[in-house]
Design a protein around this motif. Structure first.
Motif, mmCIF file in Angstrom:
data_model
loop_
_atom_site.group_PDB
_atom_site.id
_atom_site.type_symbol
_atom_site.label_atom_id
_atom_site.label_comp_id
_atom_site.label_asym_id
_atom_site.label_seq_id
_atom_site.Cartn_x
_atom_site.Cartn_y
_atom_site.Cartn_z
ATOM 1 N N GLU A 36 0.358 -1.153 -0.172
ATOM 2 C CA GLU A 36 0.180 -0.235 -0.253
ATOM 3 C C GLU A 36 0.620 1.273 0.053
ATOM 4 N N ARG A 37 2.513 1.465 0.419
ATOM 5 C CA ARG A 37 3.143 2.744 0.140
ATOM 6 C C ARG A 37 3.869 2.263 -0.825
ATOM 7 N N GLU A 38 3.774 1.991 -1.720
ATOM 8 C CA GLU A 38 4.318 2.194 -3.403
ATOM 9 C C GLU A 38 4.111 2.849 -3.793
ATOM 10 N N LEU A 39 4.552 3.409 -4.471
ATOM 11 C CA LEU A 39 5.057 4.961 -5.269
ATOM 12 C C LEU A 39 3.781 4.773 -6.205
ATOM 13 N N GLU A 40 2.906 6.086 -6.349
ATOM 14 C CA GLU A 40 2.046 7.084 -6.736
ATOM 15 C C GLU A 40 2.750 7.630 -7.944
ATOM 16 N N ILE A 41 3.093 7.845 -9.503
ATOM 17 C CA ILE A 41 4.005 8.136 -10.291
ATOM 18 C C ILE A 41 2.600 9.185 -11.079
ATOM 19 N N PRO A 42 2.948 10.124 -11.092
ATOM 20 C CA PRO A 42 1.539 10.805 -12.482
ATOM 21 C C PRO A 42 2.094 10.293 -12.769
ATOM 22 N N ASP A 43 0.471 10.267 -15.052
ATOM 23 C CA ASP A 43 1.182 9.931 -15.929
ATOM 24 C C ASP A 43 2.206 10.566 -17.050
ATOM 25 N N GLU A 44 2.175 11.716 -16.228
ATOM 26 C CA GLU A 44 2.555 12.952 -17.003
ATOM 27 C C GLU A 44 4.527 13.264 -16.870
ATOM 28 N N ARG A 45 4.009 12.529 -15.136
ATOM 29 C CA ARG A 45 5.811 12.522 -14.711
ATOM 30 C C ARG A 45 6.980 11.141 -15.669
ATOM 31 N N ARG A 46 5.473 10.398 -15.345
ATOM 32 C CA ARG A 46 6.539 9.245 -16.274
ATOM 33 C C ARG A 46 6.674 9.291 -17.791
ATOM 34 N N ALA A 47 5.474 10.190 -17.876
ATOM 35 C CA ALA A 47 6.027 10.257 -19.876
ATOM 36 C C ALA A 47 7.361 11.279 -19.587
ATOM 37 N N ALA A 48 8.151 12.310 -18.840
ATOM 38 C CA ALA A 48 9.171 12.877 -18.867
ATOM 39 C C ALA A 48 10.089 12.081 -18.130
ATOM 40 N N LEU A 49 10.106 11.105 -17.310
ATOM 41 C CA LEU A 49 11.301 10.124 -17.292
ATOM 42 C C LEU A 49 11.313 9.095 -18.497
ATOM 43 N N ARG A 50 10.448 8.872 -19.325
ATOM 44 C CA ARG A 50 10.755 8.129 -20.704
ATOM 45 C C ARG A 50 11.275 8.973 -21.625
ATOM 46 N N ILE A 51 10.886 10.016 -21.397
ATOM 47 C CA ILE A 51 11.691 11.270 -22.314
ATOM 48 C C ILE A 51 13.557 11.062 -21.761
ATOM 49 N N GLY A 52 13.584 11.322 -20.457
ATOM 50 C CA GLY A 52 15.473 11.317 -20.527
ATOM 51 C C GLY A 52 16.002 10.061 -19.968
ATOM 52 N N ASN A 53 14.593 8.703 -20.367
ATOM 53 C CA ASN A 53 15.707 7.898 -20.675
ATOM 54 C C ASN A 53 16.069 7.794 -22.351
ATOM 55 N N HIS A 54 15.118 8.280 -22.995
ATOM 56 C CA HIS A 54 15.289 8.486 -24.449
ATOM 57 C C HIS A 54 16.547 9.413 -24.492
ATOM 58 N N ALA A 55 16.396 10.406 -23.846
ATOM 59 C CA ALA A 55 17.186 11.122 -24.332
ATOM 60 C C ALA A 55 18.640 11.421 -24.246
ATOM 61 N N ARG A 56 19.411 10.734 -23.711
ATOM 62 C CA ARG A 56 20.269 9.980 -22.906
ATOM 63 C C ARG A 56 20.693 8.783 -23.538
ATOM 64 N N LEU A 57 19.668 8.416 -24.290
ATOM 65 C CA LEU A 57 20.896 7.300 -25.059
ATOM 66 C C LEU A 57 20.727 8.296 -26.815
ATOM 67 N N ARG A 58 19.812 9.132 -26.890
ATOM 68 C CA ARG A 58 20.504 10.656 -28.361
ATOM 69 C C ARG A 58 22.126 10.458 -27.875
ATOM 70 N N LEU A 59 21.916 11.123 -26.379
ATOM 71 C CA LEU A 59 22.937 12.139 -26.429
ATOM 72 C C LEU A 59 24.230 11.116 -26.437
ATOM 73 N N ILE A 60 24.206 9.745 -26.158
ATOM 74 C CA ILE A 60 25.437 8.931 -25.807
ATOM 75 C C ILE A 60 25.593 8.517 -27.623
ATOM 76 N N GLY A 61 24.304 8.453 -27.979
ATOM 77 C CA GLY A 61 25.119 7.677 -29.706
ATOM 78 C C GLY A 61 25.282 9.222 -30.872
ATOM 79 N N SER A 62 24.659 10.154 -30.127
ATOM 80 C CA SER A 62 24.625 11.664 -31.271
ATOM 81 C C SER A 62 25.086 13.186 -31.033
ATOM 82 N N GLY A 63 25.703 13.006 -29.750
ATOM 83 C CA GLY A 63 25.817 13.868 -28.684
ATOM 84 C C GLY A 63 26.933 14.959 -28.978
ATOM 85 N N ILE A 64 26.836 15.872 -28.940
ATOM 86 C CA ILE A 64 28.045 16.920 -28.806
ATOM 87 C C ILE A 64 28.533 17.688 -27.559
#
Length: 521
Positions: free
Chosen positions: A219-247
């Motif tokens: 019952e103490r499992e964290l509830e993360i808003p959908d918009e924040r989950r979307a931002a975290l997913r964006i960050g994970n994909h952005a990290r991969l782009r920075l590794i692959g083609s970052g300046i």
């Protein structure tokens, strides 16, 4: 039991995982890692080391089986409290308990601290030392390289704290600015009879009440808003782009004019003025993501900062894919400056010469494209002073401190026990203040105690007794450093200096001494 499938259903590879989704954790408590020439790959095989795999689908972090030097299995080793298969779900930084956000709370919590790095860091480090990943330098050498500010673009490592229920990454161990965090999913820990027995013998009275040592109930499992989950997913994909083609940039974010061409700077400023930055999101791993609308197209822009220095940038436009800083990146930086209320000095139209260098004393213009190196020599020979403020990295915080968009700090309380008559308060600072702490630690007076003594002042001098309007820049720099470093010994002192206006008065005096030139955002 070894988990071969993530909680989201995606396949896992365990110790066989490769690429940026493989994370290693090296605890700083072991002298073998830092003070001896321990081989790089030996770090995670010593007691306390960890290997994690991040799921590319949902971003969860799964603890892999414990590696050994000879490849044998460790079995139910009581040193490995949380065995293979424990899953940590990525969570919002706001969900991280006070234990990880206060120096005093963290130092008394007993959680394990160390360095977290990904496979991409290995490649960066090997390139730095002109070797390959099979011949990595020792951890002692690697640590020295990480601490060198010249290597801020080694961006795939973080300071980390790992407890029972949270994994927390920091940009800097001296300024607890959290860049990413994961929360353990209840029920995923592997039961270990040896650990159950050891916990039964544990007589620590705080063990059953501290927020990061108890088992997390469903019952103490964290509830993360959908918009924040979307931002975290964006960050994970952005990290991969920075590794692959970052300046790689490796320059201060406030030094925008020094790492972008005049033409790109002007075009980026025009996009900024037209409000072309339609989205700006703080994601994870210290990455900010923006959407810049230009000529009917939405360009995806990422910017990674380390210690207030831009480590890498990326954009989906053709110019950035060819490894050139583009106008969309410039517009994003200006929008960040507007949102977080710090100054970026842009050259005025009179100062912008399109690659040439015009002297302010009326001398002839020197073509920078053909004779740039000679122009530098001429400036030295004529003893020209550098234009612009010397302390803008400090004075740019005046406006955010005077008119903050959010509270600069707040106090949280942690109850010492269920029957305790008092609560223990901890001061938690906002991202703006943590950024200020980070800047002062890395760029401020490193020997402020000697500077203060040179002025006949004690290292803990009471600033209100001083006439701030008469102080010079060197003394103010030392006093600001004193405030920040004293915070670690006397938690809440920086908050007191913000509350009574002492810090802002010092910074105002510093700005008056320096002066401000150019266009400010």
């Amino acid at each position: 039991m070894v988990r071969r499938q993530c909680v989201c259903g995606a396949p896992l590879h365990g110790l066989n995982t490769k690429g940026p989704q493989m994370f290693g954790f090296i605890p700083s408590s072991s002298l073998a890692h830092y003070n001896y020439d321990c081989e790089f790959d030996t770090g995670v095989t010593l007691p306390g080391g960890r290997v994690f795999e991040q799921c590319l689908t949902c971003g969860a972090m799964t603890l892999c089986e414990y590696p050994t030097l000879d490849g044998s299995l460790r079995g139910d080793d009581p040193l490995i409290t949380y065995g293979p298969g424990t899953v940590y779900e990525q969570c919002d930084i706001a969900s991280v308990p006070v234990t990880y956000r206060s120096f005093r709370a963290l130092m008394s919590s007993g959680v394990t601290g160390g360095v977290m790095y990904s496979q991409a860091f290995r490649a960066n480090l090997a390139e730095l030392f002109r070797t390959d990943e099979r011949h990595m330098p020792s951890w002692k050498v690697a640590k020295d390289a990480m601490l060198d500010v010249a290597n801020n673009a080694l961006d795939e490592w973080w300071y980390a704290s790992i407890g029972r229920n949270f994994i927390v990454l920091y940009e800097d161990s001296k300024a607890l600015q959290i860049v990413s965090a994961w929360h353990r999913i209840p029920g995923t820990a592997i039961k270990n009879s040896d650990i159950v027995r050891i916990n039964g013998l544990n007589a620590d009275p705080l063990r059953h009440d501290a927020s990061d040592t108890i088992e997390m109930a469903a019952e103490r499992e964290l509830e993360i808003p959908d918009e924040r989950r979307a931002a975290l997913r964006i960050g994970n994909h952005a990290r991969l782009r920075l590794i692959g083609s970052g300046i790689i940039i490796g320059r201060g974010i406030r030094e925008l004019a020094s790492w972008s061409s005049p033409e790109v700077l002007a075009e980026g400023a025009r996009l900024f003025d037209r409000d072309a930055v339609v989205e700006l999101v703080d994601t994870s791993f210290g990455i900010r993501h923006a959407v810049v609308r230009d000529a009917g197209r939405d360009e995806q822009v990422e910017l990674l900062t380390r210690h207030d220095v831009v480590a890498k940038v990326s954009c989906t436009c053709d110019a950035a894919q060819s490894h050139h800083v583009c106008a969309h990146i410039v517009a994003m930086v200006l929008e960040i400056a507007r949102r977080y209320r710090f100054r970026i000095t842009l050259p005025t139209s009179a100062e912008s010469t399109g690659g040439a260098m015009t002297r302010t004393d009326g001398a002839a213009t020197v073509d920078g494209a053909m004779f740039g190196h000679y122009a530098d020599v001429l400036d030295v020979m004529r003893e020209d002073e550098v234009d612009g403020p010397r302390y803008d990295w400090l004075t740019s915080y005046i406006e955010p401190f005077e008119t903050p968009s959010a509270p600069l700090y707040h106090v949280e309380f942690l109850t010492a026990g269920p029957l305790a008559m008092h609560n223990v308060g901890y001061c938690v600072y906002s991202e703006v203040v943590l950024s200020f702490i980070d800047v002062v630690i890395n760029q401020g007076d490193p020997d402020y105690v000697r500077t203060l003594r040179g002025y006949g002042l004690d290292k803990d001098v009471s600033i209100p007794i001083l006439n701030v309007d008469t102080l010079d820049a060197e003394l103010i720099d030392a006093l600001v450093a004193m405030i920040v470093h004293r915070e670690r010994r006397n938690e809440g002192y920086l908050a007191e200096c913000l509350e009574n206006g002492v810090l802002v008065r010092l910074l105002r005096r510093l700005r008056d001494i320096d002066g401000v030139t150019g266009r400010l955002v």
